[in-house]
Design an enzyme around this catalytic site. Structure first.
Site, PDB file in Angstrom:
ATOM      1  CE1 TYR A   1      -3.958   2.157   0.593  1.00  0.00           C
ATOM      2  CE2 TYR A   1      -2.624   3.198   2.299  1.00  0.00           C
ATOM      3  CZ  TYR A   1      -3.748   3.191   1.486  1.00  0.00           C
ATOM      4  OH  TYR A   1      -4.661   4.221   1.579  1.00  0.00           O
TER       5      TYR A   1
ATOM      6  CE  LYS B  70      -3.535   4.902  -1.586  1.00  0.00           C
ATOM      7  NZ  LYS B  70      -4.600   5.460  -2.456  1.00  0.00           N
TER       8      LYS B  70
END
Length: 256
Positions: free
Chosen positions: A164, A168
């Site tokens: 993740y 990002k």
């Protein structure tokens, strides 16, 4: 107090059109509602048709314009067709909000290929595909706003979220690079990096972790989806024409 959480931020987007991915709940839903309340016609995209229909119903019920659309954000052909069809039907495309995202949290030594690929494909590839399709239209029109939903995890990292956090952080690099390509065509590209926000994702953390998270936040609370929507609303507006290539962190001071 007014029931309209956007009353203090007045933005006129009348006549403009917007695409919001991941619009069925949480931040995406709040963003779609904010754009709709400001006069934009909003295409709401998500996988959950029932929740997506509720988003559209709430926007139209409040007097806004919204449509529900199904699209696999990882499929290049599907994305291109969706964006092109919307722009053709509307006659324009002004705003793109790349919000669709997933988490598959686990520590790296036991992370599967599928857990890595799911997150990278949805969060990073999806943003790439929609931005590529939208940029072509916006460049021709010499106007546009592309806003990518990053995260403080992409700025400072988070244990158990290498996939993740990588997605990002990649969104931030993508944002800064694309902003340099499109600035001369009057298309701005920015990112918003939310901190801990009340959402379906944070509910899975449990009370103990949420309580611990609040201790790290000077504002002493989790953010609301409306806090993020207000930031997106500003970046979507004509008033933000000289703001591009930036990351607006909305985290209650946690990373300040």
């Amino acid at each position: 107090m007014s029931d309209n959480p956007y009353q203090s931020l007045t933005v006129d987007l009348s006549g403009q059109t917007a695409i919001v991915t991941g619009a069925s709940q949480g931040i995406g839903k709040a963003v779609a509602q904010a754009l709709g309340a400001s006069g934009a016609k909003v295409a709401c995209l998500a996988r959950n048709a029932e929740k997506l229909a509720q988003t559209v119903a709430e926007i139209t019920g409040a007097g806004g314009q919204a449509e529900a659309h199904s699209c696999d954000v990882t499929d290049g052909d599907s994305v291109a067709k969706t964006v092109e069809t919307l722009a053709e039907n509307w006659g324009r495309l002004d705003i793109l909000i790349n919000n669709a995202g997933v988490t598959r949290d686990t520590l790296l030594p036991i992370m599967s290929d599928e857990q890595w690929d799911d997150v990278i494909n949805t969060n990073l590839r999806g943003m790439f595909l929609f931005s590529r399709a939208a940029a072509k239209i916006m460049m021709r029109a010499r106007y546009g706003r592309i806003i990518n939903m990053s995260s403080v995890s992409g700025l400072i990292g988070n244990a158990g979220q290498t996939n993740y956090s990588a997605s990002k952080a990649g969104m931030i690099g993508f944002t800064r690079s694309l902003s340099k390509e499109l600035a001369k065509r009057k298309v701005t590209v920015n990112a918003v990096a939310p901190g801990f926000i009340e959402s379906e994702m944070t509910k899975t953390l449990g009370d103990a972790l949420i309580s611990e998270a609040k201790k790290r936040i000077p504002a002493n609370r989790l953010g609301l989806p409306e806090d993020i929507a207000a930031a997106v609303l500003f970046l979507s507006s004509p008033a933000a024409s000289y703001v591009t290539g930036q990351v607006l962190t909305v985290d209650g001071g946690m990373t300040g």
